[in-house]
Design a protein around this motif. Sequence first.
Motif, mmCIF file in Angstrom:
data_model
loop_
_atom_site.group_PDB
_atom_site.id
_atom_site.type_symbol
_atom_site.label_atom_id
_atom_site.label_comp_id
_atom_site.label_asym_id
_atom_site.label_seq_id
_atom_site.Cartn_x
_atom_site.Cartn_y
_atom_site.Cartn_z
ATOM 1 N N LYS A 168 -23.235 -21.909 14.502
ATOM 2 C CA LYS A 168 -22.037 -22.242 13.451
ATOM 3 C C LYS A 168 -21.464 -21.656 13.638
ATOM 4 O O LYS A 168 -19.996 -21.497 12.869
ATOM 5 C CB LYS A 168 -23.379 -22.069 12.304
ATOM 6 C CG LYS A 168 -24.753 -22.602 12.114
ATOM 7 C CD LYS A 168 -25.146 -22.415 11.447
ATOM 8 C CE LYS A 168 -26.524 -23.318 9.969
ATOM 9 N NZ LYS A 168 -27.365 -23.057 9.362
ATOM 10 N N LYS A 169 -20.978 -20.084 14.423
ATOM 11 C CA LYS A 169 -20.225 -19.081 14.462
ATOM 12 C C LYS A 169 -18.562 -20.049 14.991
ATOM 13 O O LYS A 169 -17.848 -19.221 15.085
ATOM 14 C CB LYS A 169 -20.535 -17.714 15.131
ATOM 15 C CG LYS A 169 -21.164 -16.944 14.452
ATOM 16 C CD LYS A 169 -21.625 -15.903 14.783
ATOM 17 C CE LYS A 169 -22.092 -14.698 14.967
ATOM 18 N NZ LYS A 169 -22.907 -13.809 15.219
ATOM 19 N N CYS A 170 -19.641 -20.883 15.699
ATOM 20 C CA CYS A 170 -18.654 -21.915 16.696
ATOM 21 C C CYS A 170 -17.626 -23.258 16.151
ATOM 22 O O CYS A 170 -17.306 -23.754 16.299
ATOM 23 C CB CYS A 170 -18.520 -22.300 17.961
ATOM 24 S SG CYS A 170 -19.309 -20.448 19.522
ATOM 25 N N GLY A 171 -18.409 -22.493 15.436
ATOM 26 C CA GLY A 171 -17.472 -24.072 13.926
ATOM 27 C C GLY A 171 -18.732 -25.727 14.301
ATOM 28 O O GLY A 171 -18.486 -25.964 13.090
ATOM 29 N N PHE A 172 -19.603 -25.265 14.653
ATOM 30 C CA PHE A 172 -20.831 -27.201 14.795
ATOM 31 C C PHE A 172 -21.622 -26.723 13.125
ATOM 32 O O PHE A 172 -21.495 -24.840 12.199
ATOM 33 C CB PHE A 172 -21.567 -26.343 15.793
ATOM 34 C CG PHE A 172 -21.474 -26.412 16.853
ATOM 35 C CD1 PHE A 172 -21.265 -28.355 17.386
ATOM 36 C CD2 PHE A 172 -19.898 -26.005 17.948
ATOM 37 C CE1 PHE A 172 -21.287 -27.920 19.178
ATOM 38 C CE2 PHE A 172 -19.373 -25.914 19.117
ATOM 39 C CZ PHE A 172 -20.298 -27.254 19.757
ATOM 40 N N LEU A 196 -19.795 -31.151 15.870
ATOM 41 C CA LEU A 196 -18.418 -30.443 15.409
ATOM 42 C C LEU A 196 -17.593 -31.898 16.379
ATOM 43 O O LEU A 196 -17.499 -31.879 17.681
ATOM 44 C CB LEU A 196 -18.184 -29.097 16.324
ATOM 45 C CG LEU A 196 -16.882 -28.754 16.374
ATOM 46 C CD1 LEU A 196 -16.090 -28.317 15.330
ATOM 47 C CD2 LEU A 196 -16.314 -27.237 17.585
ATOM 48 N N LEU A 197 -16.245 -32.026 15.321
ATOM 49 C CA LEU A 197 -15.516 -33.051 16.301
ATOM 50 C C LEU A 197 -14.351 -32.151 16.542
ATOM 51 O O LEU A 197 -14.310 -31.234 15.829
ATOM 52 C CB LEU A 197 -15.511 -34.122 14.651
ATOM 53 C CG LEU A 197 -15.783 -34.499 14.145
ATOM 54 C CD1 LEU A 197 -15.146 -35.160 12.411
ATOM 55 C CD2 LEU A 197 -16.095 -35.772 15.007
ATOM 56 N N LYS A 198 -13.693 -32.795 16.861
ATOM 57 C CA LYS A 198 -12.394 -32.442 17.764
ATOM 58 C C LYS A 198 -11.516 -32.152 16.105
ATOM 59 O O LYS A 198 -10.979 -31.002 17.157
ATOM 60 C CB LYS A 198 -11.625 -33.280 18.688
ATOM 61 C CG LYS A 198 -10.235 -32.446 19.711
ATOM 62 C CD LYS A 198 -9.739 -33.844 20.367
ATOM 63 C CE LYS A 198 -8.398 -32.760 20.806
ATOM 64 N NZ LYS A 198 -7.958 -34.109 21.857
ATOM 65 N N GLU A 199 -11.114 -32.697 15.732
ATOM 66 C CA GLU A 199 -10.094 -32.710 14.750
ATOM 67 C C GLU A 199 -10.263 -31.153 13.550
ATOM 68 O O GLU A 199 -9.485 -30.876 13.245
ATOM 69 C CB GLU A 199 -10.111 -33.727 13.578
ATOM 70 C CG GLU A 199 -10.956 -34.408 13.585
ATOM 71 C CD GLU A 199 -11.283 -35.551 13.785
ATOM 72 O OE1 GLU A 199 -12.199 -36.807 13.004
ATOM 73 O OE2 GLU A 199 -11.509 -35.171 14.915
ATOM 74 N N ASP A 200 -11.405 -31.223 13.771
ATOM 75 C CA ASP A 200 -12.167 -29.702 12.901
ATOM 76 C C ASP A 200 -12.291 -28.394 14.041
ATOM 77 O O ASP A 200 -11.243 -27.519 13.239
ATOM 78 C CB ASP A 200 -13.803 -30.107 11.804
ATOM 79 C CG ASP A 200 -13.709 -31.335 10.940
ATOM 80 O OD1 ASP A 200 -12.969 -31.694 10.992
ATOM 81 O OD2 ASP A 200 -14.828 -31.709 11.167
ATOM 82 N N TRP A 201 -12.628 -28.333 15.356
ATOM 83 C CA TRP A 201 -11.897 -27.702 15.949
ATOM 84 C C TRP A 201 -10.657 -27.472 16.109
ATOM 85 O O TRP A 201 -9.770 -25.870 16.022
ATOM 86 C CB TRP A 201 -12.929 -28.142 17.263
ATOM 87 C CG TRP A 201 -12.445 -27.150 18.369
ATOM 88 C CD1 TRP A 201 -12.900 -26.268 18.717
ATOM 89 C CD2 TRP A 201 -11.115 -27.541 18.953
ATOM 90 N NE1 TRP A 201 -11.981 -25.458 20.204
ATOM 91 C CE2 TRP A 201 -11.351 -26.311 19.987
ATOM 92 C CE3 TRP A 201 -9.844 -28.163 19.590
ATOM 93 C CZ2 TRP A 201 -10.684 -25.497 21.009
ATOM 94 C CZ3 TRP A 201 -9.322 -28.144 20.637
ATOM 95 C CH2 TRP A 201 -9.275 -26.620 21.375
ATOM 96 N N ARG A 204 -9.435 -24.266 13.831
ATOM 97 C CA ARG A 204 -10.338 -23.123 13.838
ATOM 98 C C ARG A 204 -8.767 -22.574 14.564
ATOM 99 O O ARG A 204 -8.132 -22.483 15.376
ATOM 100 C CB ARG A 204 -10.715 -23.150 14.178
ATOM 101 C CG ARG A 204 -12.950 -24.044 13.349
ATOM 102 C CD ARG A 204 -13.580 -24.436 15.072
ATOM 103 N NE ARG A 204 -13.927 -23.011 15.742
ATOM 104 C CZ ARG A 204 -14.611 -21.592 15.248
ATOM 105 N NH1 ARG A 204 -14.873 -22.003 13.893
ATOM 106 N NH2 ARG A 204 -14.685 -20.542 16.010
ATOM 107 N N PRO A 205 -9.092 -20.980 14.074
ATOM 108 C CA PRO A 205 -8.368 -20.030 14.763
ATOM 109 C C PRO A 205 -8.082 -19.873 16.471
ATOM 110 O O PRO A 205 -6.966 -19.552 16.502
ATOM 111 C CB PRO A 205 -8.570 -18.851 13.594
ATOM 112 C CG PRO A 205 -9.380 -19.768 12.025
ATOM 113 C CD PRO A 205 -9.745 -20.324 12.314
ATOM 114 N N GLU A 206 -9.387 -20.329 16.313
ATOM 115 C CA GLU A 206 -10.321 -20.267 17.750
ATOM 116 C C GLU A 206 -9.337 -21.140 18.389
ATOM 117 O O GLU A 206 -8.682 -20.730 20.048
ATOM 118 C CB GLU A 206 -11.231 -20.039 18.055
ATOM 119 C CG GLU A 206 -12.356 -18.536 17.565
ATOM 120 C CD GLU A 206 -12.363 -18.602 16.258
ATOM 121 O OE1 GLU A 206 -12.838 -18.072 15.679
ATOM 122 O OE2 GLU A 206 -12.114 -19.359 15.503
#
Length: 212
Positions: A168-172, A196-201, A204-206
Amino acid sequence: MSTTPPPTAHLPLQTIPVSESSPLPEPILTTARLSIRPMHPQDIPSVAFAQNSPAVARYMSSYFAIPYTLMHATKWIAQNLEPPYNHFAITLLTDPTTVLGLIGFMPGRDIEAHTAKVGYWLGEASWGKGIMTEALEAITGYGFREKGYLKLAAEVAVGNTGSERCLKKCGFVVEGVQKKQILKAGEFFDQIILGLLKEDWEKRPEAKKNDE
């Protein structure tokens, strides 16, 4: 914490195609503290040492034996010494010969070839230091940028809170729960599906840091 795809533990001991005296592979990724690189025969002792823990194995496939011996580590590493590389060793930049854990992908097939499952485990001595979160953040970006995946997924047993928190910390995000999906040592576990979808990743700021 672990969701690593299971090794083919029942294969006969394989011939190691890379000499133990050969140089370590170049990392595919480095972070502030970590090197993530293909495996090497030199990794066999440290992989066996880190994996040989009931706490590490608790939520993993039963293919991961306890005790986890040099033979088990040899079989797994022998399958991952030649391209295409999907499973990688995690080490400290300051100690590139000692494996802390492993991380990698189980690529989807056919109509799911645009996806992959992410799996990993980390030796007990490295827990609680943010190491897996750092490694997972990096390998997630690698999966989208270099591997070309459009979606990454992970499966976590209910109760494996460290792994769930890391993802979850990594966006999943949680996509569902499979009731009594896991039966291990006579105990049932529900299984959480995260994705986690590429477009959502990319939002992310990361992810944006890597574009700067």
